[in-house]
Write a protein that holds these residues in place. Structure first.
Motif, short mmCIF file in Angstrom:
data_model
loop_
_atom_site.label_atom_id
_atom_site.label_comp_id
_atom_site.label_asym_id
_atom_site.label_seq_id
_atom_site.Cartn_x
_atom_site.Cartn_y
_atom_site.Cartn_z
N CYS A 7 -55.59 -7.59 72.09
CA CYS A 7 -55.82 -8.93 71.64
C CYS A 7 -55.50 -9.86 72.78
O CYS A 7 -54.82 -9.48 73.70
N GLU A 8 -55.98 -11.08 72.73
CA GLU A 8 -55.71 -12.04 73.78
C GLU A 8 -54.81 -13.13 73.27
O GLU A 8 -54.92 -13.52 72.15
N ALA A 9 -53.97 -13.64 74.15
CA ALA A 9 -53.08 -14.70 73.73
C ALA A 9 -53.59 -16.04 74.16
O ALA A 9 -54.38 -16.15 75.05
N ALA A 10 -53.13 -17.06 73.58
CA ALA A 10 -53.58 -18.37 73.95
C ALA A 10 -52.76 -18.93 75.05
O ALA A 10 -51.62 -18.62 75.21
N THR A 11 -53.28 -19.81 75.80
CA THR A 11 -52.44 -20.46 76.77
C THR A 11 -51.75 -21.63 76.15
O THR A 11 -52.31 -22.36 75.47
N PRO A 12 -51.16 -22.03 75.93
CA PRO A 12 -50.54 -22.49 75.36
C PRO A 12 -49.37 -23.39 75.78
O PRO A 12 -49.45 -23.44 76.27
N MET B 173 -53.98 -34.41 72.95
CA MET B 173 -54.26 -33.91 74.29
C MET B 173 -55.65 -33.31 74.32
O MET B 173 -56.05 -32.58 73.41
N PRO B 174 -56.44 -33.63 75.34
CA PRO B 174 -57.80 -33.10 75.41
C PRO B 174 -57.82 -31.59 75.58
O PRO B 174 -56.81 -30.99 75.95
N GLU B 175 -58.95 -31.00 75.30
CA GLU B 175 -59.09 -29.56 75.47
C GLU B 175 -58.84 -29.20 76.94
O GLU B 175 -59.50 -29.72 77.83
N PRO B 176 -57.88 -28.32 77.21
CA PRO B 176 -57.51 -28.03 78.60
C PRO B 176 -58.60 -27.36 79.41
O PRO B 176 -58.65 -27.50 80.63
N THR B 177 -59.49 -26.63 78.74
CA THR B 177 -60.53 -25.91 79.49
C THR B 177 -61.74 -26.78 79.80
O THR B 177 -62.65 -26.36 80.50
N THR B 178 -61.75 -28.01 79.29
CA THR B 178 -62.87 -28.91 79.57
C THR B 178 -62.37 -30.19 80.23
O THR B 178 -62.54 -30.39 81.43
N ALA B 179 -61.71 -31.04 79.46
CA ALA B 179 -61.30 -32.35 79.98
C ALA B 179 -60.20 -32.27 81.03
O ALA B 179 -60.01 -33.22 81.78
N MET B 180 -59.48 -31.15 81.11
CA MET B 180 -58.39 -31.03 82.06
C MET B 180 -58.74 -30.14 83.26
O MET B 180 -57.88 -29.75 84.03
N ARG B 181 -60.01 -29.84 83.42
CA ARG B 181 -60.42 -28.96 84.52
C ARG B 181 -60.11 -29.52 85.89
O ARG B 181 -59.94 -28.78 86.86
N ASP C 298 -53.04 -19.61 83.82
CA ASP C 298 -54.22 -19.77 82.99
C ASP C 298 -53.85 -20.03 81.53
O ASP C 298 -54.53 -20.80 80.83
N ALA C 299 -52.79 -19.38 81.07
CA ALA C 299 -52.40 -19.50 79.66
C ALA C 299 -51.69 -20.81 79.35
O ALA C 299 -51.76 -21.31 78.23
N TYR C 300 -51.03 -21.36 80.33
CA TYR C 300 -50.15 -22.51 80.09
C TYR C 300 -50.84 -23.71 79.43
O TYR C 300 -50.33 -24.25 78.44
N PRO C 301 -51.99 -24.19 79.93
CA PRO C 301 -52.60 -25.37 79.30
C PRO C 301 -52.97 -25.14 77.84
O PRO C 301 -52.89 -26.06 77.01
N VAL C 302 -53.36 -23.94 77.48
CA VAL C 302 -53.71 -23.63 76.09
C VAL C 302 -52.47 -23.68 75.21
O VAL C 302 -52.49 -24.20 74.09
N VAL C 303 -51.37 -23.15 75.71
CA VAL C 303 -50.11 -23.19 74.96
C VAL C 303 -49.69 -24.64 74.73
O VAL C 303 -49.20 -25.01 73.66
N GLN C 304 -49.86 -25.48 75.75
CA GLN C 304 -49.51 -26.89 75.61
C GLN C 304 -50.39 -27.57 74.57
O GLN C 304 -49.94 -28.42 73.81
N LYS C 305 -51.66 -27.20 74.52
CA LYS C 305 -52.56 -27.74 73.51
C LYS C 305 -52.10 -27.32 72.12
O LYS C 305 -52.12 -28.12 71.17
N HIS C 306 -51.69 -26.08 71.97
CA HIS C 306 -51.16 -25.61 70.68
C HIS C 306 -49.95 -26.44 70.27
O HIS C 306 -49.80 -26.81 69.10
N LEU C 307 -49.06 -26.65 71.22
CA LEU C 307 -47.84 -27.40 70.92
C LEU C 307 -48.17 -28.81 70.48
O LEU C 307 -47.60 -29.33 69.52
N ASP C 308 -49.08 -29.44 71.17
CA ASP C 308 -49.49 -30.80 70.84
C ASP C 308 -50.07 -30.86 69.42
O ASP C 308 -49.74 -31.75 68.63
N THR C 309 -50.91 -29.89 69.09
CA THR C 309 -51.53 -29.84 67.76
C THR C 309 -50.48 -29.59 66.69
O THR C 309 -50.51 -30.21 65.61
N ALA C 310 -49.56 -28.67 66.95
CA ALA C 310 -48.52 -28.37 65.96
C ALA C 310 -47.66 -29.59 65.67
O ALA C 310 -47.29 -29.85 64.52
N ARG C 311 -47.33 -30.35 66.70
CA ARG C 311 -46.52 -31.56 66.49
C ARG C 311 -47.29 -32.60 65.69
O ARG C 311 -46.71 -33.28 64.82
#
Length: 229
Positions: free
Chosen positions: A21-26, A177-185, A208-221
């Motif tokens: 399985c793959e993990a999110a960056t986050p 926070m914007p999507e890290p794979t698009t707006a944060m490129r 690579d994983a870090y921005p996705v993990v940060q997006k998750h954190l932002d959404t969870a908050r």
């Protein structure tokens, strides 16, 4: 470890994370002075430690996020929380698959079940429903992603991390926070340099994983704030 919910959750997560399985960056801890959903401060420059210990730790954290998200799909009636939980399963599953590929052929020992503290959280959440479940699940997800983000930061170039956080904070003053794979490129998170090829590959995975993990954190908050109202 108990053999009730933990056994069921542990086996399901092991199949997902260890078999491919793959993990999110986050995500990470709160930025001083930023809004509740903003990017975290984390722990850049922390001691890297051994590759074995790092991989085992992030795999365990990844397994926990997938396990809790699966409980959320069963126990939450909030469509936004359920949608978020499915995203975590997908993203963390993908990240796990990538990490497994990165360390393929190495003698790293992968965890086979949830750590006791994660198992206790899973068991506690399994008995809750409705708004109470949502609040506690989202808080557990925030805590887990803060820990994961801080761990990832120990493998990331400090200056690029600072630049990324500055850019992300500027873009999250009045919205998510914007999507890290698009707006944060335009603001790349770079791995910490290493003369060891295997270590460098692991560091790149973390970056690579870090921005996705940060997006998750932002959404969870953001979801947690809504759940409190």
């Amino acid at each position: 470890m108990r053999q009730t919910n933990l056994a069921r959750i542990g086996l399901a997560v092991i199949t997902i994370v260890i078999s491919g399985c793959e993990a999110a960056t986050p995500t990470s801890s709160a930025e001083p002075g930023a809004r509740p959903g903003a990017v975290g401060a984390g722990g850049a420059g922390a001691s890297v430690g051994s590759d074995d210990d790092f991989v085992a730790d992030v795999v365990m954290k990844n397994m926990a996020e997938i396990a809790l998200a699966r409980i959320a799909l069963d126990n939450s009636t909030n469509p936004d929380v359920r949608s978020f939980a499915q995203r975590l399963i997908d993203d963390h599953g993908a990240a796990g698959t990538r990490l497994k590929s990165v360390v393929s052929g190495s003698p790293i020992e992968w965890p086979t079940q949830l750590a006791e503290k994660h198992g206790e959280t899973a068991d506690a959440l399994a008995g809750k429903r409705g708004p109470e479940f949502d609040r506690e699940y989202l808080q557990a997800t925030i805590n887990g992603h803060q820990d994961l983000a801080a761990k990832l930061e120990s493998r990331i170039d400090v200056q690029s991390l600072t630049d990324w956080k500055t850019a992300a904070a500027a873009r999250t003053q009045s919205k998510a926070m914007p999507e890290p794979t698009t707006a944060m490129r335009d603001t790349a998170v770079r791995p910490d340099n290493s003369g060891n090829e295997s270590t460098m590959k692991i560091n790149q995975w973390a970056a690579d994983a870090y921005p996705v993990v940060q997006k998750h954190l932002d959404t969870a908050r953001t979801l947690e704030n809504a759940a409190k109202q």
